[in-house]
Design an enzyme around this catalytic site. Sequence first.
Site, PDB file in Angstrom:
ATOM      1  N   ASN A   1      -1.230   0.370 -12.450  1.00 32.25           N
ATOM      2  CA  ASN A   1      -0.941  -0.477 -11.289  1.00 32.25           C
ATOM      3  C   ASN A   1      -0.967  -1.952 -11.676  1.00 32.25           C
ATOM      4  OD1 ASN A   1      -0.994   1.946  -9.841  1.00 32.25           O
ATOM      5  ND2 ASN A   1      -3.084   1.636  -9.118  1.00 32.25           N
TER       6      ASN A   1
ATOM      7  N   ASN B   1     -13.825  -1.201 -12.922  1.00 31.54           N
ATOM      8  CA  ASN B   1     -13.572  -0.013 -12.092  1.00 31.54           C
ATOM      9  C   ASN B   1     -14.464   1.169 -12.475  1.00 31.54           C
ATOM     10  OD1 ASN B   1     -11.659  -1.182 -10.502  1.00 31.54           O
ATOM     11  ND2 ASN B   1      -9.900  -0.344 -11.594  1.00 31.54           N
TER      12      ASN B   1
ATOM     13  N   ARG C   1     -15.849   5.024 -11.512  1.00 30.86           N
ATOM     14  CA  ARG C   1     -15.631   6.255 -10.756  1.00 30.86           C
ATOM     15  C   ARG C   1     -16.755   7.238 -11.100  1.00 30.86           C
ATOM     16  NH1 ARG C   1     -12.871   3.060  -8.876  1.00 30.86           N
ATOM     17  NH2 ARG C   1     -10.606   3.068  -8.500  1.00 30.86           N
TER      18      ARG C   1
ATOM     19  N   ARG D   1     -14.876  -8.929  -3.573  1.00 29.31           N
ATOM     20  CA  ARG D   1     -15.787  -8.553  -2.500  1.00 29.31           C
ATOM     21  C   ARG D   1     -15.022  -8.059  -1.274  1.00 29.31           C
ATOM     22  NH1 ARG D   1     -17.866 -13.404  -1.008  1.00 29.31           N
ATOM     23  NH2 ARG D   1     -19.858 -12.626  -0.247  1.00 29.31           N
ATOM     24  N   GLY D   2     -13.979  -7.261  -1.511  1.00 34.29           N
ATOM     25  CA  GLY D   2     -13.192  -6.713  -0.412  1.00 34.29           C
ATOM     26  C   GLY D   2     -12.474  -7.812   0.352  1.00 34.29           C
TER      27      GLY D   2
ATOM     28  N   ASP E   1      -6.504  -3.587  -8.095  1.00 36.29           N
ATOM     29  CA  ASP E   1      -5.609  -3.600  -9.255  1.00 36.29           C
ATOM     30  C   ASP E   1      -4.549  -4.687  -9.119  1.00 36.29           C
ATOM     31  OD1 ASP E   1      -7.014  -1.328 -10.051  1.00 36.29           O
ATOM     32  OD2 ASP E   1      -5.539   0.030  -9.160  1.00 36.29           O
TER      33      ASP E   1
END
Length: 297
Positions: free
Chosen positions: A19, A156, A158, A213-214, A250
């Site tokens: 991405n 990132n 996961r 931070r979103g 991304d």
Amino acid sequence: MVELSGQPLQRTFGGDTLNTALYLSRLGISRDLAVSYATALGVDNISLDMMESWQAECIDTSLVRKVTNKLPGLYLVETEPSGERHFHYWRNDSAAKFYFSALSSPLEQAIDEHRFDALYISGISLAILAEEAKAVLITLLDKHICNGGKVLFNNNFRPQLWTSKQAQYWYSQVLPFVDIALITENDDRKVWGNTDITERCQRFGCHEVVILRGSEPCKVATDLQSPETDTFYIAANQVDKVIDTCAAGDSFAAGYLAGRLSGGSAATAAELGHHLASIVIQYPGAIIPPEAMKELM
């Protein structure tokens, strides 16, 4: 990886580093930036379709290794009405995990030939590799910076792929090589707990850190290894309707790196990152149509 998403399900291609590479390639056309993508694919028709789609986006695929009897990974995205998404992965035996299984990878050859200026990796890049392959990658990072190259790292994380303890260890191996660290705050807390991100990146030797931070302003700290460290916040663009947050981080990374690698300031790079991310989250799926971001290209 192959992405299945939407109602009814549609097949596209995605993955965190892909991405970023794709959006960076689009932004790079007008900024004199060339993008190569290093991964492994199979020799099947889906892998061929992937290669062709990347080439259509002006991504150089000479670093892609083809692995016989392996297929691309697969993931299914479920999206809530709020735009938040949930992922289901099938990639334990994906071709990408075997990129460093040969004696010499195309990436190693490219580094030996000084063919590029910056190398971008993510926490997922590390997580999917076997332990010995992770060690090979660290060796290549060392060689790359010795050649004068920059290392760009996105944390990132996961938890489906590895534990926080494993991530801590390998992040600690990577961060001393990193010029620019792009850190998602929520992911960082899952790995390190509630500790100071900027202080940690400074201690490991990073030169610059961007904390995502979103929808809150991102925090940017530059010149971490000098007495003139500068820290500031850049507000995120607000949107009326969030459709899908897939690839928000991304695409921000692509915008930020496009700005910095083309000589822009950290502040204008963060603004570009926020702008691109705000467009991406208004469309379904990880990859939006090129015309949707034409104003930035």
